[in-house]
Design an enzyme around this catalytic site. Structure first.
Site, PDB file in Angstrom:
ATOM      1  N   VAL A  82       0.868  -1.193   0.000  1.00 51.77           N
ATOM      2  CA  VAL A  82       0.000   0.000   0.000  1.00 51.77           C
ATOM      3  C   VAL A  82       0.896   1.231   0.000  1.00 51.77           C
ATOM      4  O   VAL A  82       1.822   1.346   0.812  1.00 51.77           O
ATOM      5  CB  VAL A  82      -0.936   0.004   1.230  1.00 51.77           C
ATOM      6  CG1 VAL A  82      -1.751   1.289   1.270  1.00 51.77           C
ATOM      7  CG2 VAL A  82      -1.856  -1.213   1.209  1.00 51.77           C
ATOM      8  N   LYS A  83       0.604   2.139  -0.942  1.00 52.36           N
ATOM      9  CA  LYS A  83       1.426   3.349  -1.052  1.00 52.36           C
ATOM     10  C   LYS A  83       0.693   4.495  -0.371  1.00 52.36           C
ATOM     11  O   LYS A  83      -0.489   4.746  -0.648  1.00 52.36           O
ATOM     12  CB  LYS A  83       1.604   3.665  -2.543  1.00 52.36           C
ATOM     13  CG  LYS A  83       2.911   4.278  -2.918  1.00 52.36           C
ATOM     14  CD  LYS A  83       2.982   4.326  -4.444  1.00 52.36           C
ATOM     15  CE  LYS A  83       4.252   4.926  -4.918  1.00 52.36           C
ATOM     16  NZ  LYS A  83       4.211   5.199  -6.363  1.00 52.36           N
ATOM     17  N   VAL A  84       1.411   5.164   0.531  1.00 51.39           N
ATOM     18  CA  VAL A  84       0.814   6.311   1.239  1.00 51.39           C
ATOM     19  C   VAL A  84       1.742   7.511   1.089  1.00 51.39           C
ATOM     20  O   VAL A  84       2.964   7.351   1.004  1.00 51.39           O
ATOM     21  CB  VAL A  84       0.590   6.009   2.750  1.00 51.39           C
ATOM     22  CG1 VAL A  84      -0.361   4.847   2.950  1.00 51.39           C
ATOM     23  CG2 VAL A  84       1.903   5.757   3.470  1.00 51.39           C
TER      24      VAL A  84
END
Ligand code: E4P
Length: 220
Positions: A82-84
């Protein structure tokens, strides 16, 4: 050094994955928009093409919604990272997801201080953007050198340095000299890495001489 490809174009990913050199994929909302496809469909397809981490970015900006989006994305496939974004809410989300065992890629990193925060938040990957720094007359590769140096001081920092916003092969080779863990390469840059005019000229000369011998490895 691991090679990720920086694209949401599944044909490109299939083509490059066949080289055996692709260890993962990164996407971002701009790359998904360029693909013209539905985000969840495209990410799920990419996860079926490569076994390694596939970065899929949340688009909310508040922690609560980012966390919901992150959990949904992580549920698509076991190889989702997951890219944040590197914001207070993004790092809070990073901590919650990584504590739950989900891979997290913290993106939009432009300073060594931000990279320290991401490591403390348990990021699997930190994505410093070298090309975008070069674009504003700031040395992007110096940021990679700084982060590698800092992370090497602390055993407890397990975050991998994922060099992003790569524009040409020299970004990649300089990052490799610095010991960066991962480079995410636009497909064109990965293809450029094979190229050298002396390789082409040398091969042409070898083949011309071989032709003169009249031999065939498979038929003789
Ligand atoms: C990858 O994770 C980044 O989103 C990407 O490398 C950004 O590249 P750009 O600066 O060329 O858009």
């Amino acid at each position: 050094m691991k090679f990720f490809v920086d694209t949401a174009d599944t044909e490109e990913i299939r083509d490059l994955a066949a080289t055996g050199l692709v260890d993962g994929v990164t996407t971002n909302p701009s790359l998904v928009a360029k693909s013209g496809r539905k985000f969840l469909d495209v990410v799920q397809e990419i996860c079926g093409i490569v076994d390694g981490p596939v970065s899929a970015e949340v688009t909310a900006t508040d922690h609560e919604t980012m966390l919901k989006e992150g959990k949904k994305l992580a549920g698509l496939a076991p190889n989702i990272a997951v890219k944040v974004p590197l914001t207070p809410d993004g790092l809070k989300t990073c901590k919650a997801l990584s504590d739950a065992g989900t891979m997290v890629n913290v993106t939009l990193c432009f300073s060594p201080g931000q990279a320290i925060l991401a490591a403390k938040a348990g990021a699997t990957f930190i994505s410093p953007f070298v090309g975008r720094l070069d674009d504003i007359s700031t040395d992007g590769m110096q940021l990679i050198a700084d982060i590698c140096q800092i992370y090497n001081q602390y055993e407890q920092f397990e975050t991998e340095v994922l060099v992003a916003s790569i524009r040409h092969p020299i970004h990649l080779t300089e990052a490799a000299k610095m010991g960066a863990d991962v480079a995410t390469l636009p497909p064109g840059v990965l293809r450029q890495l094979y190229k050298h005019p002396l390789t082409d000229a040398g091969l042409a000369a070898f083949l011309a001489d071989w032709e003169k011998t009249g031999q065939s490895i498979l038929d003789d």
